[in-house]
Design a protein around this motif. Structure first.
Motif, mmCIF file in Angstrom:
data_model
loop_
_atom_site.group_PDB
_atom_site.id
_atom_site.type_symbol
_atom_site.label_atom_id
_atom_site.label_comp_id
_atom_site.label_asym_id
_atom_site.label_seq_id
_atom_site.Cartn_x
_atom_site.Cartn_y
_atom_site.Cartn_z
ATOM 1 N N PHE A 70 0.839 -1.199 0.000
ATOM 2 C CA PHE A 70 0.000 0.000 0.000
ATOM 3 C C PHE A 70 0.875 1.250 0.000
ATOM 4 C CE2 PHE A 70 -2.263 3.395 2.264
ATOM 5 C CZ PHE A 70 -3.392 3.499 1.469
ATOM 6 N N GLY A 71 0.546 2.189 -0.902
ATOM 7 C CA GLY A 71 1.285 3.434 -0.980
ATOM 8 C C GLY A 71 2.496 3.395 -1.879
ATOM 9 N N ALA A 72 2.911 2.205 -2.316
ATOM 10 C CA ALA A 72 4.094 2.093 -3.166
ATOM 11 C C ALA A 72 3.813 2.564 -4.588
ATOM 12 C CB ALA A 72 4.606 0.655 -3.192
ATOM 13 N N THR A 73 2.587 2.416 -5.025
ATOM 14 C CA THR A 73 2.187 2.822 -6.367
ATOM 15 C C THR A 73 0.687 3.036 -6.385
ATOM 16 O OG1 THR A 73 2.095 2.147 -8.696
ATOM 17 C CG2 THR A 73 1.941 0.401 -7.066
ATOM 18 N N ASN A 74 0.228 3.818 -7.317
ATOM 19 C CA ASN A 74 -1.214 4.022 -7.492
ATOM 20 C C ASN A 74 -1.727 3.219 -8.677
ATOM 21 O OD1 ASN A 74 -1.551 5.848 -5.331
ATOM 22 N ND2 ASN A 74 -0.766 7.528 -6.590
ATOM 23 N N GLY A 75 -1.188 2.022 -8.848
ATOM 24 C CA GLY A 75 -1.546 1.188 -9.983
ATOM 25 C C GLY A 75 -2.876 0.481 -9.820
ATOM 26 N N GLY A 76 -3.169 -0.347 -10.814
ATOM 27 C CA GLY A 76 -4.460 -1.008 -10.861
ATOM 28 C C GLY A 76 -4.676 -2.057 -9.793
ATOM 29 N N GLU A 77 -3.591 -2.661 -9.301
ATOM 30 C CA GLU A 77 -3.749 -3.717 -8.299
ATOM 31 C C GLU A 77 -4.430 -3.181 -7.046
ATOM 32 O OE1 GLU A 77 -1.072 -5.123 -11.235
ATOM 33 O OE2 GLU A 77 -0.927 -3.298 -10.008
ATOM 34 N N GLY A 78 -3.916 -2.069 -6.519
ATOM 35 C CA GLY A 78 -4.488 -1.512 -5.301
ATOM 36 C C GLY A 78 -5.928 -1.091 -5.479
ATOM 37 N N ALA A 79 -6.228 -0.442 -6.599
ATOM 38 C CA ALA A 79 -7.596 -0.003 -6.858
ATOM 39 C C ALA A 79 -8.538 -1.196 -6.987
ATOM 40 C CB ALA A 79 -7.635 0.837 -8.134
ATOM 41 N N THR A 80 -8.077 -2.245 -7.628
ATOM 42 C CA THR A 80 -8.913 -3.431 -7.809
ATOM 43 C C THR A 80 -9.168 -4.131 -6.481
ATOM 44 O OG1 THR A 80 -7.988 -3.711 -10.021
ATOM 45 C CG2 THR A 80 -9.155 -5.592 -9.083
ATOM 46 N N ASN A 161 2.323 -8.235 1.642
ATOM 47 C CA ASN A 161 2.054 -6.945 1.000
ATOM 48 C C ASN A 161 0.567 -6.637 0.983
ATOM 49 O OD1 ASN A 161 4.778 -6.672 0.490
ATOM 50 N ND2 ASN A 161 4.645 -7.192 -1.682
ATOM 51 N N LEU A 162 -0.232 -7.637 0.693
ATOM 52 C CA LEU A 162 -1.682 -7.471 0.646
ATOM 53 C C LEU A 162 -2.221 -6.950 1.971
ATOM 54 C CD1 LEU A 162 -4.201 -8.015 -1.151
ATOM 55 C CD2 LEU A 162 -4.250 -10.320 -0.193
ATOM 56 N N ARG A 163 -1.651 -7.431 3.052
ATOM 57 C CA ARG A 163 -2.141 -7.076 4.376
ATOM 58 C C ARG A 163 -1.751 -5.662 4.794
ATOM 59 N NH1 ARG A 163 -3.493 -12.190 7.015
ATOM 60 N NH2 ARG A 163 -3.544 -11.127 9.000
#
Length: 272
Positions: A70-80, A161-163
């Motif tokens: 979380f916070g490392a990138t604003n890519g699609g993984e986090g948004a999804t 990372n997910l957590r």
């Protein structure tokens, strides 16, 4: 391309026509039961290997089934992830690695990718914790054995990372979310699941009937607030099975482990 166009025509004339009522229902919204995070590898098909129906899986796919913290990138993984948990109220997540993973092969020789594939190099840096862990703890392994180890460890790293995502931690704290670690073996058509109580990936017995196992077909989830540790006294024989499974569990990887490796392998870290 011709084959794909023919496939589209066949889909419309056969499968779609036979399931028009289902597609009508799906057009009004989705209610998937599981967020399935896996690799982009063309040999992996989440719906095929789980025999899940349309609308049952919400899928994230990328090279190496990687979840940036979380916070490392604003890519699609986090948004999804955020959308799946908050908007769709998904309560089960599977992170699924697979055998012969090209991304993990690249991670084993990361520096060599810097010039020819700089974007791949930068992406795999999100698995740096996996690379460093394996480098420091498994330096006496090489080749296919080392690849199996890095694939297995990477799944656990990505769950860590997910957590880091606030929505994930909040749901886990409420007891409303379960996370599972899988490894799909392409050549065997089998799935190994991580058992946090045994600190190992295990293979479910092929002969168990659906009534004997949980409907999700997974091991105990990584959703407790207990630290995963490892016993200093090895509990398993060093010679691991080399044959088809004939008991409820078999251990991964299928090789001979030293006591030192047994203390470390697949133990995970904190589940908090």
């Amino acid at each position: 391309m011709k084959k794909l166009i023919k496939g589209l025509r066949d889909f419309k004339s056969s499968y779609f026509r036979a399931n028009e009522e289902l597609f009508e229902q799906l057009s009004h919204g989705q209610k998937p039961r599981v967020l399935f995070i896996t690799c982009s590898d063309s040999r992996i098909d989440p719906n095929l290997i789980t025999q899940a129906g349309l609308g049952e899986l919400f899928v994230i796919r990328n090279a190496g089934n990687i979840i940036p913290p979380f916070g490392a990138t604003n890519g699609g993984e986090g948004a999804t992830i955020e959308y799946a948990i908050q908007a769709l109220d998904i309560q089960q997540i599977i992170v699924c690695g697979h055998s012969h993973c090209g991304a993990m092969k690249g991670l084993m020789k990361l520096d060599s990718l810097r010039v020819e594939m700089p974007l791949v190099h930068d992406w795999l840096k999100y698995a740096e914790a996996t690379r460093r862990l394996v480098k420091d703890n498994y330096n006496h392994y090489e080749g296919e054995e080392l690849l199996e180890i890095i694939i297995a460890e990477n799944v656990l790293t990505q769950i860590e990372n997910l957590r880091t995502y606030p929505v994930i931690r909040s749901k886990i704290y409420q007891g409303k979310l379960s996370i599972y670690a899988w490894i799909y073996q392409i050549e065997a058509g089998e799935v190994l699941v991580y058992d946090p109580q045994q600190h190992a990936y295990v293979l479910l017995h092929n002969q168990l009937s659906p009534s004997d196992i949980d409907e999700t077909l997974v091991s105990p989830p990584l959703d407790s607030n207990v630290e995963i540790h490892v016993s200093r006294t090895p509990q398993l024989p060093l010679q691991l099975p080399q044959h088809n499974p004939n008991s409820e569990h078999e251990w991964f990887p299928m090789t001979i482990l030293s006591p030192e490796q047994m203390e470390r392998i697949y133990r995970g870290s904190r589940t908090q």
